[in-house]
Design a protein around this motif. Structure first.
Motif: not given
Ligand code: CA
Ligand code: C2E
Ligand code: CA
Length: 564
Positions: A345-347, A403-405, A435-437, A465-467, A486-488, A525-527
């Motif tokens: 999950a992502e907070a 969690v997002n940093l 941790f997402e950066l 790695i986010d976005d 890797l978050k696409l 893959a996001e979204g």
């Molecule tokens: Ca994020």
């Protein structure tokens, strides 16, 4: 040859000089007034003394208020008679090291005698004393109305100018600008000790040359300026602002630097009453241009006012909201595409404020602007730890939570210690935290990012790695950093379903996935919102998905009931 005046004539002369003395004492700080009075009153005196005309020249050394120094010659008084040779000079040294010289030309055919020379000296003394007083007053006025360093008008003077425009009914033809120089810190960094001030003074001079006589540009401190420019000149003025070149004294010699600026513009309304009321619109438009829209200039309007006020509210309310625990971590599930099960999950932060649930796009940008976001990140981290600990304590099924940093954490060398000190209050395994950066282009941040990522991985945390693919995060990061996931970015996923438009995205996605595989990374893959997207991602071997197709972010209690 000299000649004698009668007693009566001499007495009258004394009286006339006395009158001039009194007249001149009443004018303040204006050379033009001075010369006008001198011209009018000295003529009868000069006639008696057979003086055809007199000039006054001044030489003053360079000072802050007269950066070019002062050198000028003016006609003190011209009687209209033809001047002859044998002029006489009376010089006075000024305190600042300058000199003021009055030159008297006798009428053709005359030569000054002892009596006249005596009077000429007397007149010169008077002129010098008047001139000095006027000059001192003029300088004093100037120093009260201008900025000591650059000599430009100060805020008070500019507002006085606006007031004058209001009184003359001209204000509606003008724009007001709040101007902020970009990267002046760079000039300070490369310049010698005094070089920074000199460069600023030069910049101010160049900037102020963009204004006409019926316009005004002032400095309001630091690298901030205010300008009042005719609306018809707006485009030319903005063009001029784009590139102002100055010479900077550096330890290795003069260097020319071109500076751009950011402007907030307010088209002054005809109905304007208070000069001071221009300040809020121009500074709001300026911060909108600089911090939010990242543009060279922005025109003030109602929407901007609402936006800025909204952002300020967020910052004002932040502390108390944090103390009242109004921020809440929602959880959005991540699905493993091989098993179809929830694998993480992502907070994501939500703000429960005044009866509403406010989404992050409202409160994150203002918090991002000054780094306050870090406090929120730690709060979300803490809540995430609470949730994980609960699952562990209740013997529930656990999934990894990310969690997002914010990138601001990279500015702070103690970020890692801070994270550890929070996590060490709990006793779940570190493999449950991720941790997402996002990527950084700043080389200093790059170093601290390397260290932070290494430290987190050494402690057994997962890093992602986010976005990815948005410009914030791209390929160079994969080369230099060791990351797990890797978050696409959603922007790649959006168009998967459209045959032509999505074709390039599909090529990119499949190649990024195979690249990540070779680098031993997982791809999420996001979204993901549609079945088509999901099917395609499965086909090209994407490991995980996150998106509304499965679930929106949920309250932790709801998430726990469903998945934990
Ligand atoms: Ca994020
Ligand atoms: P993000 O990190 O990229 O988070 C994913 C965002 O995409 C979330 O928006 C999520 O609700 C949204 N999303 C998920 N699935 C879908 C979908 O299928 N369609 C669409 N259209 N959107 C989807 P959210 O929660 O509004 O967060 C927005 C951004 O705010 C986040 O983007 C993140 O950058 C930031 N943010 C949120 N919480 C935090 C936090 O605690 N700390 C920091 N530093 N940033 C946060
Ligand atoms: Ca993201």
């Amino acid at each position: 040859m000299g000649y004698e005046l009668s007693i009566e004539e001499k007495l009258q002369l004394e009286e006339e000089l006395n009158t001039i003395n009194i007249r001149l004492a009443t004018i303040d700080g204006d050379y033009d007034d001075f010369f006008e009075i001198a011209q009018r009153c000295l003529v009868p005196v000069f006639k008696k003394l057979k003086i055809a005309k007199a000039t006054i020249s001044m030489k003053a050394p360079k000072t802050v208020l007269a950066p070019e120094g002062l050198f000028g010659s003016e006609i003190l008084c011209d009687t209209g008679d033809l001047p002859g040779p044998n002029e006489h000079e009376e010089a006075h040294d000024t305190k600042e090291g300058g000199v003021s010289i009055v030159t008297y030309f006798p009428k053709v055919g005359y030569e000054f005698g002892d009596y006249e020379l005596d009077k000429l000296k007397y007149i010169s003394d008077l002129v010098y004393a008047w001139g000095g007083r006027i000059r001192v007053r003029g300088l004093l006025d100037k120093s009260l109305s201008s900025d000591g360093m650059t000599g430009l008008p100060n805020l008070k003077t500019v507002l006085g100018f606006v007031n004058m425009l209001i009184r003359r009914g001209r204000v509606g033809y003008y724009n007001a600008y709040y101007i902020n120089v970009r990267n002046f810190q760079y000039v300070n960094k490369i310049s010698t000790r005094m070089g920074g001030d000199k460069a600023m003074t030069m910049y101010a001079g160049r900037l102020s040359s963009l204004a006409d006589r019926d316009e005004m540009i002032g400095r309001i401190g630091g690298d901030n300026f205010i300008a009042i420019i005719k609306r018809v000149e707006n485009d030319a003025f903005l063009e001029g602002l784009k590139a102002i070149t100055i010479d900077v004294e550096t330890p290795s010699g003069l260097r020319s630097v071109t500076l751009s600026a950011v402007a907030g513009i307010y088209e002054l309304p005809r109905e304007l009453i208070e000069p001071e009321s221009i300040m809020m619109p121009i500074s709001m438009a300026n911060s909108m241009a600089k911090q939010v829209l990242h543009r060279d200039y922005v025109y003030y309007n109602e929407e901007i006012a609402q936006n800025v006020i909204g952002s300020q509210r967020v910052l004002i309310d932040f502390e108390s909201s944090l103390a009242k625990h109004e921020f809440e971590a929602f959880l959005q599930p991540k699905i493993d595409l091989t098993t179809g099960e929830v694998c993480g999950a992502e907070a994501l932060a939500r703000w429960n404020h005044e009866g509403e649930v406010i989404p992050p796009d409202v409160f994150i940008p203002p918090l991002e602007r000054d780094g306050t976001i870090c406090r929120l990140d730690f709060e979300i981290l803490r809540q995430t730890c609470d949730i994980l600990q609960n699952w562990v304590d209740n013997g529930q099924k656990t999934v990894k939570v990310s969690v997002n940093l914010s990138r601001w954490h990279l500015e702070e060398p103690r970020t890692f210690d801070h994270i550890l000190s929070i996590v060490s209050e709990y006793n779940f395994g570190h493999e449950l935290l991720e941790f997402e950066l996002t990527e950084t282009v700043d080389s200093k941040e790059y170093d601290s990012m390397t260290r932070l990522l290494q430290n987190l991985r050494n402690e057994g945390f997962t890093t992602s790695i986010d976005d990815f693919g948005t410009g914030y995060s791209s390929i160079t990061m994969l080369k230099d950093f060791k990351l797990d996931v890797l978050k696409l970015d959603r922007s790649f996923i959006m168009k998967i379903g459209t045959p032509t438009e999505g074709s390039k995205d599909r090529v990119l996605i499949s190649n990024i996935i195979s690249l990540a595989k070779q680098l031993d990374m997982k791809v999420l893959a996001e979204g993901v919102e549609t079945m088509d997207q999901l099917e395609y991602l499965k086909m090209v071997g994407c490991d995980m998905v996150q998106g509304f197709y499965y679930s929106e972010p949920l309250r932790a209690t709801e998430f726990s009931e469903k998945y934990a």
